[in-house]
Enzyme design. Structure first.
Site, PDB file in Angstrom:
ATOM      1  N   LYS A 120     -17.822  22.935  43.066  1.00  8.75           N
ATOM      2  CA  LYS A 120     -18.104  21.629  43.999  1.00  8.75           C
ATOM      3  C   LYS A 120     -19.348  22.061  44.887  1.00  8.75           C
ATOM      4  O   LYS A 120     -20.233  21.233  45.327  1.00  8.75           O
ATOM      5  CB  LYS A 120     -16.808  21.292  44.857  1.00  8.75           C
ATOM      6  N   ARG A 172      -9.563  22.637  41.376  1.00  8.38           N
ATOM      7  CA  ARG A 172      -9.543  21.222  41.243  1.00  8.38           C
ATOM      8  C   ARG A 172      -9.536  20.528  39.932  1.00  8.38           C
ATOM      9  O   ARG A 172      -9.684  21.261  38.858  1.00  8.38           O
ATOM     10  CB  ARG A 172     -10.824  20.511  41.890  1.00  8.38           C
ATOM     11  N   TYR A 202      -2.810  27.090  56.796  1.00 10.54           N
ATOM     12  CA  TYR A 202      -1.652  27.517  55.835  1.00 10.54           C
ATOM     13  C   TYR A 202      -1.133  29.019  56.094  1.00 10.54           C
ATOM     14  O   TYR A 202      -0.223  29.466  55.480  1.00 10.54           O
ATOM     15  CB  TYR A 202      -2.467  27.716  54.434  1.00 10.54           C
ATOM     16  N   HIS A 236     -13.612  28.466  49.485  1.00  9.62           N
ATOM     17  CA  HIS A 236     -13.913  27.880  50.740  1.00  9.62           C
ATOM     18  C   HIS A 236     -14.566  29.012  51.425  1.00  9.62           C
ATOM     19  O   HIS A 236     -14.458  29.941  51.555  1.00  9.62           O
ATOM     20  CB  HIS A 236     -12.349  27.770  51.513  1.00  9.62           C
TER      21      HIS A 236
END
Length: 320
Positions: free
Chosen positions: A219, A196, A307, A298
């Site tokens: 995050k 990010r 994906y 994730h």
């Protein structure tokens, strides 16, 4: 004990306490139940403080929000909420209808995704009111419908767009000489690592090893080690090591320069964050889903399956 009965399209709640009977008719059963619980508490003497929503927003801003990683954005949203008529409602009188009316006002001003984020913040405020401060008995936002979540972006980034953006930033290779050049390298680094923007800008040289980058605070709060491709290592090697951060950019400068270059290059609907999705697409061709989840941080593997969508004919070719 409260009595809850349906009356046509509405619900009637009736309570009887110490010889006193009260009733109210509300649009939903959940609202009727909530009213009955709160009114029973009041009649037994467990009256709530007469604080307003604004009092709750300010206390949350002073005591809770500063502890969060996203404090800057939370404080900005709390300030916006204070200026809405909702802030004047007394917490003991707060009902889902007040929040539904606020939601409709906000939907006339901002996108549904912004309203969903603000509703999540309000729910956190009311949780503190209920659990920590004794200002609420229930969760008034629980029964308020949130706007529908927007479809996730699936914007791919073409090499021709990368070339045009790099050209607009004035970078043609070699050691970067300007902030624009570092923005170009930052975007290319994001395409290689799926990191990010905030993670990249927060990188310190002490976090960089020969083949990976350690992110001490991500995050979701985890420490994550991100492997660097040969191209990512090449980009890192071009940057001087005399600045506090690897790319020597603050978020505002990165955002402004990227947007200007994108517009100058006449590239439509491209956000810096699209580099993450593009990078994940590319990495999915090299890593299995568990490896990819570890690389990009994730926890929900289902969100990564998009994906790995492969045409049936291609799978047949692999099977031989």
């Amino acid at each position: 004990m409260a009595s809850i009965q349906r009356r046509g399209t509405s619900w009637r709640a009736e309570i009887y306490k110490d010889g006193r009977r009260e009733s109210n008719t509300l649009p939903t059963k959940a609202q009727a139940v909530q009213w009955a619980l709160m009114r029973e508490a009041e009649l037994t003497g467990a009256r709530l403080p007469e604080n307003t929503v604004k009092d709750a927003l300010r206390r949350y801003a002073d005591e809770v929000a500063p502890k969060h990683k996203g404090a800057r954005w939370e404080l900005a949203r709390l300030g916006l909420l204070e200026r809405d008529p909702l802030a004047l409602v007394r917490l003991p009188a707060l009902r889902p209808i007040h929040l539904a009316e606020w939601r409709e006002r906000r939907l006339g001003q901002v996108a549904p995704a912004s309203v969903r984020r603000e509703m999540n913040l309000l729910q956190s405020v009311f949780k503190s009111c209920r659990k920590d401060w004794g200002w609420l008995n229930g969760d008034p936002i629980k029964d308020v419908d949130r706007p529908q979540a927007p479809a996730s972006r699936k914007r791919r980034v073409a090499q021709e767009e990368i070339d045009r953006l790099t050209l607009a930033l004035g970078y043609d290779g070699g050691v970067p000489e300007t902030a624009q050049h570092r923005v170009a390298l930052c975007f290319m680094f994001a395409l290689e690592t799926a990191m990010r923007a905030g993670e990249i800008l927060g990188m310190k040289w002490a976090d960089v090893s020969a083949k990976s980058v350690t992110l001490p605070k991500t995050k979701n709060g985890d420490v994550r080690r991100v492997p660097m491709s040969a191209r990512a290592r090449e980009i890192i090697s071009l940057l001087p090591q005399d600045a506090d951060s690897v790319f020597d950019l603050d978020p505002g400068t990165r955002d402004t320069l990227f947007r200007r270059a994108r517009d100058a290059a006449q590239i439509e609907n491209l956000h810096f964050h699209d580099s993450r999705a593009e990078a994940i697409w590319r990495l999915s061709k090299k890593l299995d889903v568990m490896e990819l989840a570890r690389v990009i941080g994730h926890r929900d593997l289902k969100s990564l399956l998009i994906y790995y969508q492969t045409d049936a004919d291609e799978l047949a070719d692999r099977l031989g």
